[in-house]
Design a protein around this motif. Sequence first.
Motif, PDB file in Angstrom:
ATOM      1  N   MET A   1       0.838  -1.187   0.000  1.00 32.89           N
ATOM      2  CA  MET A   1       0.000   0.000   0.000  1.00 32.89           C
ATOM      3  C   MET A   1       0.881   1.248   0.000  1.00 32.89           C
ATOM      4  SD  MET A   1      -2.650   0.998   2.950  1.00 32.89           S
ATOM      5  CE  MET A   1      -3.848   2.224   2.751  1.00 32.89           C
ATOM      6  N   THR A   2       0.711   2.068  -0.987  1.00 37.75           N
ATOM      7  CA  THR A   2       1.482   3.295  -1.109  1.00 37.75           C
ATOM      8  C   THR A   2       0.785   4.421  -0.355  1.00 37.75           C
ATOM      9  OG1 THR A   2       2.206   2.623  -3.299  1.00 37.75           O
ATOM     10  CG2 THR A   2       2.440   4.935  -2.748  1.00 37.75           C
ATOM     11  N   ILE A   3       1.527   5.117   0.465  1.00 36.17           N
ATOM     12  CA  ILE A   3       0.965   6.259   1.187  1.00 36.17           C
ATOM     13  C   ILE A   3       0.885   7.435   0.228  1.00 36.17           C
ATOM     14  CG2 ILE A   3       1.344   7.919   3.042  1.00 36.17           C
ATOM     15  CD1 ILE A   3       2.590   5.676   4.651  1.00 36.17           C
ATOM     16  N   LYS A   4      -0.288   8.038   0.143  1.00 36.72           N
ATOM     17  CA  LYS A   4      -0.514   9.181  -0.735  1.00 36.72           C
ATOM     18  C   LYS A   4      -0.080  10.459  -0.033  1.00 36.72           C
ATOM     19  CE  LYS A   4      -2.541   6.729  -3.917  1.00 36.72           C
ATOM     20  NZ  LYS A   4      -2.154   6.641  -5.291  1.00 36.72           N
ATOM     21  N   ARG A   5       0.407  11.394  -0.844  1.00 38.16           N
ATOM     22  CA  ARG A   5       0.922  12.660  -0.330  1.00 38.16           C
ATOM     23  C   ARG A   5       0.023  13.822  -0.735  1.00 38.16           C
ATOM     24  NH1 ARG A   5       7.379  12.490  -1.415  1.00 38.16           N
ATOM     25  NH2 ARG A   5       7.800  10.792   0.035  1.00 38.16           N
ATOM     26  N   VAL A   6      -0.259  14.678   0.243  1.00 36.55           N
ATOM     27  CA  VAL A   6      -1.083  15.856   0.004  1.00 36.55           C
ATOM     28  C   VAL A   6      -0.307  17.088   0.454  1.00 36.55           C
ATOM     29  CG1 VAL A   6      -3.262  17.026   0.500  1.00 36.55           C
ATOM     30  CG2 VAL A   6      -3.190  14.511   0.374  1.00 36.55           C
ATOM     31  N   LEU A   7      -0.207  18.057  -0.429  1.00 35.85           N
ATOM     32  CA  LEU A   7       0.421  19.332  -0.106  1.00 35.85           C
ATOM     33  C   LEU A   7      -0.690  20.349   0.123  1.00 35.85           C
ATOM     34  CD1 LEU A   7       3.489  20.858  -1.797  1.00 35.85           C
ATOM     35  CD2 LEU A   7       1.536  22.280  -1.277  1.00 35.85           C
ATOM     36  N   ALA A  42       8.333  23.138  -3.106  1.00 40.35           N
ATOM     37  CA  ALA A  42       7.699  22.096  -2.294  1.00 40.35           C
ATOM     38  C   ALA A  42       7.168  20.967  -3.180  1.00 40.35           C
ATOM     39  CB  ALA A  42       6.562  22.694  -1.465  1.00 40.35           C
ATOM     40  N   VAL A  43       6.589  21.303  -4.318  1.00 39.80           N
ATOM     41  CA  VAL A  43       6.091  20.284  -5.238  1.00 39.80           C
ATOM     42  C   VAL A  43       7.249  19.450  -5.781  1.00 39.80           C
ATOM     43  CG1 VAL A  43       4.973  19.916  -7.478  1.00 39.80           C
ATOM     44  CG2 VAL A  43       3.978  21.508  -5.842  1.00 39.80           C
ATOM     45  N   ALA A  44       8.347  20.105  -6.134  1.00 40.94           N
ATOM     46  CA  ALA A  44       9.509  19.392  -6.677  1.00 40.94           C
ATOM     47  C   ALA A  44      10.104  18.429  -5.651  1.00 40.94           C
ATOM     48  CB  ALA A  44      10.561  20.394  -7.146  1.00 40.94           C
ATOM     49  N   VAL A  45      10.160  18.837  -4.400  1.00 37.91           N
ATOM     50  CA  VAL A  45      10.787  18.021  -3.356  1.00 37.91           C
ATOM     51  C   VAL A  45       9.818  16.969  -2.801  1.00 37.91           C
ATOM     52  CG1 VAL A  45      11.773  18.108  -1.027  1.00 37.91           C
ATOM     53  CG2 VAL A  45      12.407  19.836  -2.716  1.00 37.91           C
ATOM     54  N   PHE A  46       8.567  17.326  -2.591  1.00 40.05           N
ATOM     55  CA  PHE A  46       7.599  16.467  -1.911  1.00 40.05           C
ATOM     56  C   PHE A  46       6.865  15.505  -2.857  1.00 40.05           C
ATOM     57  CE2 PHE A  46       3.340  16.081   0.289  1.00 40.05           C
ATOM     58  CZ  PHE A  46       3.775  15.337   1.366  1.00 40.05           C
ATOM     59  N   SER A  47       6.735  15.871  -4.122  1.00 44.35           N
ATOM     60  CA  SER A  47       6.016  15.056  -5.123  1.00 44.35           C
ATOM     61  C   SER A  47       4.612  14.669  -4.659  1.00 44.35           C
ATOM     62  CB  SER A  47       6.801  13.794  -5.462  1.00 44.35           C
ATOM     63  OG  SER A  47       8.042  14.109  -6.003  1.00 44.35           O
ATOM     64  N   PRO A  48       3.731  15.658  -4.458  1.00 46.96           N
ATOM     65  CA  PRO A  48       2.394  15.346  -3.947  1.00 46.96           C
ATOM     66  C   PRO A  48       1.520  14.645  -4.978  1.00 46.96           C
ATOM     67  CG  PRO A  48       2.505  17.641  -4.573  1.00 46.96           C
ATOM     68  CD  PRO A  48       3.894  17.086  -4.722  1.00 46.96           C
ATOM     69  N   ASP A  49       0.553  13.885  -4.477  1.00 47.84           N
ATOM     70  CA  ASP A  49      -0.477  13.270  -5.316  1.00 47.84           C
ATOM     71  C   ASP A  49      -1.665  14.211  -5.495  1.00 47.84           C
ATOM     72  OD1 ASP A  49       0.618  10.484  -5.649  1.00 47.84           O
ATOM     73  OD2 ASP A  49       0.597  10.640  -3.455  1.00 47.84           O
ATOM     74  N   LEU A  69       1.432  25.854 -12.276  1.00 48.42           N
ATOM     75  CA  LEU A  69       1.609  24.405 -12.174  1.00 48.42           C
ATOM     76  C   LEU A  69       1.112  23.686 -13.424  1.00 48.42           C
ATOM     77  CD1 LEU A  69       0.494  23.677  -8.517  1.00 48.42           C
ATOM     78  CD2 LEU A  69       2.745  23.220  -9.482  1.00 48.42           C
ATOM     79  N   LYS A  70      -0.065  24.052 -13.882  1.00 48.70           N
ATOM     80  CA  LYS A  70      -0.678  23.370 -15.019  1.00 48.70           C
ATOM     81  C   LYS A  70       0.060  23.654 -16.330  1.00 48.70           C
ATOM     82  CE  LYS A  70      -3.992  21.361 -12.723  1.00 48.70           C
ATOM     83  NZ  LYS A  70      -4.101  19.919 -12.607  1.00 48.70           N
ATOM     84  N   SER A  71       0.853  24.719 -16.360  1.00 46.51           N
ATOM     85  CA  SER A  71       1.625  25.017 -17.574  1.00 46.51           C
ATOM     86  C   SER A  71       2.945  24.249 -17.613  1.00 46.51           C
ATOM     87  CB  SER A  71       1.878  26.517 -17.694  1.00 46.51           C
ATOM     88  OG  SER A  71       2.788  26.948 -16.701  1.00 46.51           O
ATOM     89  N   ASP A  72       3.315  23.626 -16.518  1.00 44.52           N
ATOM     90  CA  ASP A  72       4.568  22.873 -16.447  1.00 44.52           C
ATOM     91  C   ASP A  72       4.284  21.394 -16.720  1.00 44.52           C
ATOM     92  OD1 ASP A  72       6.823  21.379 -15.545  1.00 44.52           O
ATOM     93  OD2 ASP A  72       7.412  23.049 -14.255  1.00 44.52           O
ATOM     94  N   PRO A  73       4.867  20.824 -17.770  1.00 44.00           N
ATOM     95  CA  PRO A  73       4.592  19.418 -18.097  1.00 44.00           C
ATOM     96  C   PRO A  73       4.886  18.444 -16.959  1.00 44.00           C
ATOM     97  CG  PRO A  73       5.837  20.465 -19.860  1.00 44.00           C
ATOM     98  CD  PRO A  73       5.774  21.444 -18.724  1.00 44.00           C
ATOM     99  N   ALA A  74       5.808  18.781 -16.081  1.00 41.31           N
ATOM    100  CA  ALA A  74       6.146  17.881 -14.971  1.00 41.31           C
ATOM    101  C   ALA A  74       5.058  17.850 -13.900  1.00 41.31           C
ATOM    102  CB  ALA A  74       7.472  18.303 -14.346  1.00 41.31           C
ATOM    103  N   TYR A  75       4.233  18.883 -13.824  1.00 40.95           N
ATOM    104  CA  TYR A  75       3.259  19.003 -12.732  1.00 40.95           C
ATOM    105  C   TYR A  75       1.810  19.089 -13.184  1.00 40.95           C
ATOM    106  CZ  TYR A  75       7.602  20.369 -10.431  1.00 40.95           C
ATOM    107  OH  TYR A  75       8.884  20.405  -9.968  1.00 40.95           O
ATOM    108  N   PRO A  79      -3.604  16.806  -9.416  1.00 44.97           N
ATOM    109  CA  PRO A  79      -4.873  17.486  -9.167  1.00 44.97           C
ATOM    110  C   PRO A  79      -4.694  18.627  -8.164  1.00 44.97           C
ATOM    111  CG  PRO A  79      -5.088  15.107  -8.821  1.00 44.97           C
ATOM    112  CD  PRO A  79      -3.639  15.406  -9.003  1.00 44.97           C
ATOM    113  N   VAL A  80      -5.366  19.746  -8.451  1.00 46.31           N
ATOM    114  CA  VAL A  80      -5.320  20.925  -7.586  1.00 46.31           C
ATOM    115  C   VAL A  80      -6.746  21.297  -7.211  1.00 46.31           C
ATOM    116  CG1 VAL A  80      -4.682  23.356  -7.396  1.00 46.31           C
ATOM    117  CG2 VAL A  80      -3.211  21.784  -8.696  1.00 46.31           C
TER     118      VAL A  80
END
Length: 128
Positions: A1-7, A42-49, A69-75, A79-80
């Motif tokens: 079970m993978t723990i999900k991350r929320v920022l 924080a998004v780059a380091v934490f990698s939130p779901d 965020l939505k303009s960056d292909p990596a992010y 979901p926001v």
Amino acid sequence: MTIKRVLILDDNEAILDVVTEALRYENYEVLDIAYGYQLLEAVAVFSPDLILMDYRLADTNGGDLCRALKSDPAYRYIPVIIFSAYFSPSDANNPGGCDGILYKPFALDELLNIVHLHIEPGYAKQVG
């Protein structure tokens, strides 16, 4: 079970505390921040779901942050959910391309349902 991350991004410490505790109780890993300028790092380091953010912040607004965020292909696929008590009719039309809006004040079960729906595969709360 993978723990999900929320920022969580909100400049109201009381909201950060309550939401953080509720999500940790549900076994989510949580990172909370208070300023918009902290978000991209924080998004780059934490990698939130999932990202929960207030619309009106001391240093910017959630619509602009979501747009960045939505303009960056990596992010763009994270979901926001934006929450606020201060939407005007023009703001409420999907600010920044967010994936959902939660109006303050909100009940914790409403928040948790939205979180589950966005990051838990197969989750569907029975309503009624």
